[in-house]
Scaffold this active site. Structure first.
Site, PDB file in Angstrom:
ATOM      1  N   ASP A  18       6.770   2.031   2.792  1.00 20.20           N
ATOM      2  CA  ASP A  18       6.758   1.037   1.714  1.00 20.20           C
ATOM      3  C   ASP A  18       7.765   1.399   0.625  1.00 20.20           C
ATOM      4  O   ASP A  18       8.496   0.540   0.126  1.00 20.20           O
ATOM      5  CB  ASP A  18       5.386   0.969   1.041  1.00 20.20           C
TER       6      ASP A  18
ATOM      7  N   ASP B 197       8.109  -1.306   7.082  1.00 23.55           N
ATOM      8  CA  ASP B 197       8.222  -2.066   5.829  1.00 23.55           C
ATOM      9  C   ASP B 197       9.673  -2.332   5.432  1.00 23.55           C
ATOM     10  O   ASP B 197       9.995  -3.462   5.028  1.00 23.55           O
ATOM     11  CB  ASP B 197       7.477  -1.331   4.700  1.00 23.55           C
TER      12      ASP B 197
ATOM     13  N   ASP C 108       0.875  -1.187   0.000  1.00 23.30           N
ATOM     14  CA  ASP C 108       0.000   0.000   0.000  1.00 23.30           C
ATOM     15  C   ASP C 108       0.908   1.232   0.000  1.00 23.30           C
ATOM     16  O   ASP C 108       0.961   2.000   0.944  1.00 23.30           O
ATOM     17  CB  ASP C 108      -0.952   0.005   1.216  1.00 23.30           C
TER      18      ASP C 108
END
Ligand code: RIB
Ligand code: CA
Length: 307
Positions: free
Chosen positions: A14, A240, A9
């Site tokens: 990320d 992440d 996402d």
């Protein structure tokens, strides 16, 4: 070359994890499958395409689910900014995803090469849950699944009980955790303790002096404000990227094999990953829970890919 599929996402942490994978010499990233989470789906798609372009990568990016399987979407602009990358004015428009749906790509890529593809998930598990509903055999076919999600130890980060990725789509997460897939869970608890970037760590990253290191720090603008405002600390955590560092080199992680149950539904424990640390349920472990990563090992992994 290890073959990776990354479900994301795509927002400020990320994107750093994507750089780590795309710039690792011994990893071939087959595709990025996008799921709604931190920000709405279309922004996650644009952020993933922008990050791939920054890395000079033509990795295909596929649109996935725009909301959880059975409930409305919960986003986190307060943490990542309206655009998901810190609202620092990046040109995050006009790029195009590949033809095809993320769920089909997950099933076809993993089931098409049994035992060869590593799946790394960085967002809510809506795509992966849908893929497993469609093709339960995917659980056997995947080489390993590294999940950024849940908490090995409380508290959560979106409620006292739950971490954001699992909270957003607890029903999908329950499907994934019960699927039999070989899972390593990198929870928010270890991210907070092993992958927190204070001023010195940020200075070390900035000193690398590449577009990748600058991007890594610059897009954490909203996250830094959030951390200082809500938690009173200077810096930002990188959940992440920590999960990606473990996927890139599992030997850096200390783990316990545990039975983990995900709480679905709408009560105060929605999205909790209940980790059976003492074996009280007598149920066989279904998850390898990461309990610690030496912060130096994480920093070395991160910095190596930003040079
Ligand atoms: O709770 C942290 C997780 O939720 C990270 O993956 C972050 O990007 C958000 O998706
Ligand atoms: Ca994420």
């Amino acid at each position: 070359m290890r073959r990776f599929l990354i479900d994301t996402d795509t927002a400020s942490d990320d994107a750093v994890a994507l750089i780590m994978a795309l710039r690792s010499p011994d990893v071939a990233v087959e595709a990025l499958t996008i799921v709604a989470g931190n920000v709405p789906l279309d922004r996650c798609i644009q952020n993933a395409l922008y990050t791939a372009e920054l890395c000079g990568s033509s990795v295909p990016v596929y649109a996935g689910l725009a909301r959880p399987l059975f409930r409305d979407l919960t986003t986190a602009e307060i943490v990542h900014g309206q655009d998901g990358l810190g609202d620092i004015g990046l040109d995050l428009t006009g790029r195009s995803a590949a033809e095809g749906h993320a769920v089909d790509v997950l099933v076809e890529t993993i089931c098409g090469s049994p035992g060869e593809v590593t799946l790394v998930t960085l967002g809510p598990l809506s795509n992966v849950g849908a893929a497993l509903l469609r093709a339960p055999e995917m659980a056997e076919a995947v080489q390993h699944c590294y999940i950024m999600g849940g908490t090995g130890q409380l508290p959560g980060n979106i409620t006292p009980a739950a971490e954001f990725n699992i909270y957003v789509d607890p029903e999908a997460a329950r499907i994934v955790f019960e699927s039999g897939m070989p899972i390593t869970m990198v929870g928010w608890d270890v991210s907070w303790t092993c992958a927190f970037m204070g001023p010195e760590a940020e200075a070390r990253i900035r000193a690398i002096g590449t577009p990748y290191s600058d991007f890594t720090c610059d897009i954490q603008a909203t996250l830094t404000e959030f951390a200082e405002g809500m938690l009173g600390i200077a810096g930002f955590d990188l959940p992440d990227p920590l999960a990606m560092a473990v996927a890139l080199d599992p030997s850096i992680a200390e783990t316990d094999d545990r039975y983990v149950e995900v709480v679905s539904g709408d009560g105060p424990a929605r999205g909790q990953t209940i980790v059976d640390h003492l074996g009280a349920t007598r149920k066989a472990p279904n998850v390898s829970v990461v309990t610690h990563v030496p912060p130096e090992a994480f920093m070395d992994s991160l910095c190596a890919t930003l040079r």
